[in-house]
Design an enzyme around this catalytic site. Structure first.
Site, PDB file in Angstrom:
ATOM      1  N   ARG A  66       0.819  -1.221   0.000  1.00  0.00           N
ATOM      2  CA  ARG A  66       0.000   0.000   0.000  1.00  0.00           C
ATOM      3  C   ARG A  66       0.847   1.263   0.000  1.00  0.00           C
ATOM      4  O   ARG A  66       0.396   2.314  -0.442  1.00  0.00           O
ATOM      5  CB  ARG A  66      -0.985  -0.030   1.184  1.00  0.00           C
ATOM      6  CG  ARG A  66      -2.186  -0.894   0.910  1.00  0.00           C
ATOM      7  CD  ARG A  66      -3.086  -0.973   2.107  1.00  0.00           C
ATOM      8  NE  ARG A  66      -2.778  -2.112   2.947  1.00  0.00           N
ATOM      9  CZ  ARG A  66      -3.088  -2.190   4.244  1.00  0.00           C
ATOM     10  NH1 ARG A  66      -3.672  -1.181   4.849  1.00  0.00           N
ATOM     11  NH2 ARG A  66      -2.801  -3.271   4.923  1.00  0.00           N
ATOM     12  N   GLU A 103       3.020  -8.762  14.544  1.00  0.00           N
ATOM     13  CA  GLU A 103       2.328  -9.191  15.764  1.00  0.00           C
ATOM     14  C   GLU A 103       2.737 -10.636  16.100  1.00  0.00           C
ATOM     15  O   GLU A 103       2.987 -10.976  17.245  1.00  0.00           O
ATOM     16  CB  GLU A 103       0.826  -9.083  15.561  1.00  0.00           C
ATOM     17  CG  GLU A 103       0.109  -8.829  16.861  1.00  0.00           C
ATOM     18  CD  GLU A 103      -1.334  -8.435  16.644  1.00  0.00           C
ATOM     19  OE1 GLU A 103      -1.720  -8.103  15.509  1.00  0.00           O
ATOM     20  OE2 GLU A 103      -2.070  -8.471  17.632  1.00  0.00           O
TER      21      GLU A 103
HETATM   22  O1  PRP Z   1       2.770   0.126  11.567  1.00  0.00           O
HETATM   23  P1  PRP Z   1       2.668  -1.341  11.272  1.00  0.00           P
HETATM   24  O2  PRP Z   1       2.204  -2.151  12.457  1.00  0.00           O
HETATM   25  O3  PRP Z   1       3.935  -1.875  10.670  1.00  0.00           O
HETATM   26  O4  PRP Z   1       1.500  -1.549  10.217  1.00  0.00           O
HETATM   27  C1  PRP Z   1       1.372  -0.717   9.082  1.00  0.00           C
HETATM   28  C2  PRP Z   1       1.637  -1.459   7.815  1.00  0.00           C
HETATM   29  O5  PRP Z   1       0.614  -2.466   7.646  1.00  0.00           O
HETATM   30  C3  PRP Z   1       0.073  -2.356   6.333  1.00  0.00           C
HETATM   31  O6  PRP Z   1       0.811  -3.096   5.416  1.00  0.00           O
HETATM   32  P2  PRP Z   1       0.761  -4.686   5.334  1.00  0.00           P
HETATM   33  O7  PRP Z   1       1.995  -5.240   6.012  1.00  0.00           O
HETATM   34  O8  PRP Z   1      -0.564  -5.170   5.816  1.00  0.00           O
HETATM   35  O9  PRP Z   1       0.953  -4.996   3.796  1.00  0.00           O
HETATM   36  P3  PRP Z   1       0.179  -4.513   2.475  1.00  0.00           P
HETATM   37  O10 PRP Z   1       0.562  -3.077   2.251  1.00  0.00           O
HETATM   38  O11 PRP Z   1       0.760  -5.404   1.441  1.00  0.00           O
HETATM   39  O12 PRP Z   1      -1.325  -4.687   2.674  1.00  0.00           O
HETATM   40  C4  PRP Z   1       0.202  -0.875   6.018  1.00  0.00           C
HETATM   41  O13 PRP Z   1       0.119  -0.621   4.621  1.00  0.00           O
HETATM   42  C5  PRP Z   1       1.537  -0.520   6.611  1.00  0.00           C
HETATM   43  O14 PRP Z   1       2.621  -0.761   5.730  1.00  0.00           O
HETATM   44  N1  ADE Z   2      -5.972  -1.976  11.468  1.00  0.00           N
HETATM   45  C1  ADE Z   2      -5.361  -1.931  10.280  1.00  0.00           C
HETATM   46  N2  ADE Z   2      -6.077  -1.628   9.166  1.00  0.00           N
HETATM   47  C2  ADE Z   2      -5.484  -1.598   7.967  1.00  0.00           C
HETATM   48  N3  ADE Z   2      -4.196  -1.849   7.768  1.00  0.00           N
HETATM   49  C3  ADE Z   2      -3.442  -2.147   8.836  1.00  0.00           C
HETATM   50  N4  ADE Z   2      -2.111  -2.410   8.962  1.00  0.00           N
HETATM   51  C4  ADE Z   2      -1.862  -2.644  10.257  1.00  0.00           C
HETATM   52  N5  ADE Z   2      -2.976  -2.525  10.999  1.00  0.00           N
HETATM   53  C5  ADE Z   2      -3.973  -2.202  10.130  1.00  0.00           C
END
Ligand code: PRP
Ligand code: ADE
Length: 182
Positions: A66, A103
């Site tokens: 993302r 997590e």
């Molecule tokens: O602050 P944090 O606890 O690290 O969480 C935030 C991260 O989680 C999500 O990505 P995700 O790892 O879900 O991957 P994605 O972008 O491929 O959906 C979001 O886009 C951030 O990069």
């Molecule tokens: N609660 C949440 N919603 C969407 N993206 C996330 N990445 C980590 N935590 C999230």
């Protein structure tokens, strides 16, 4: 380093809460309606960018996946380049690697070794900051390349997980977020 949206963001309702996804007790913040909305997406990119205009940003770094969606238009708007931080095994040339805690378990991000130089002035951009594990891993990759980190910019901050505290322990740079969720 504490920078939050000074004015209410008028498209907050385009971030949709999905209860109990991906597991019970978690509220997933779905940004896809926001980026699908032409006015909302453009207002979001403008607001995230406004804060760093004129500060000499040369590169925006965004993490898979993302962070790519929001980081690339922010880079374009700032007249900067975009550098992807990718999951392991995706980048074809020599990489720096950084592990980070999830997590449950750990994951890794990588950037190309020659993507940034010590002359670069970088902001780290993502859609959302929760624990800040991803943002901090991305920052470590930028540091490995010797580039200077100017700040962090997010659409959404899950303030109840204290990401600013986590970032603040290691970095004094500005952290900007458009929408804070308490
Ligand atoms: O602050 P944090 O606890 O690290 O969480 C935030 C991260 O989680 C999500 O990505 P995700 O790892 O879900 O991957 P994605 O972008 O491929 O959906 C979001 O886009 C951030 O990069
Ligand atoms: N609660 C949440 N919603 C969407 N993206 C996330 N990445 C980590 N935590 C999230």
């Amino acid at each position: 380093m504490d920078v939050a949206n000074e004015t209410p963001f008028p498209y907050e309702n385009l971030v949709v809460d999905i209860p109990d996804y991906p597991e019970p007790g978690v509220v997933f913040k779905d940004i896809t309606p926001l980026i699908a909305d032409e006015r909302g997406f453009s207002a979001c990119v403008d607001a995230m960018t406004q804060h760093f205009l004129g500060k000499g940003v040369t590169k925006v770094v965004g993490s898979e996946a993302r962070g790519f969606l929001i980081g690339t238009p922010v880079a374009y708007r700032l007249g900067a380049g975009f550098v992807p931080a990718r999951k392991p095994g995706k980048l074809p040339r020599e990489v720096y690697t950084q592990s980070y805690a999830l997590e449950y378990g750990t994951d890794e991000l990588q950037i190309h070794k020659d993507a940034l130089s010590p002359d670069d002035r970088v902001i780290i951009v993502d859609d959302l900051v929760a624990t800040a594990g991803t943002a901090l891993a991305t920052a470590k990759l930028v540091e490995q390349s010797g580039a200077k980190i100017l700040g962090f910019s997010f659409i959404l901050e899950l303030a109840f997980l204290n990401p600013r505290e986590a970032i603040g322990k290691e970095y004094s740079q500005e952290v900007y977020s458009l929408i804070k969720v308490d």
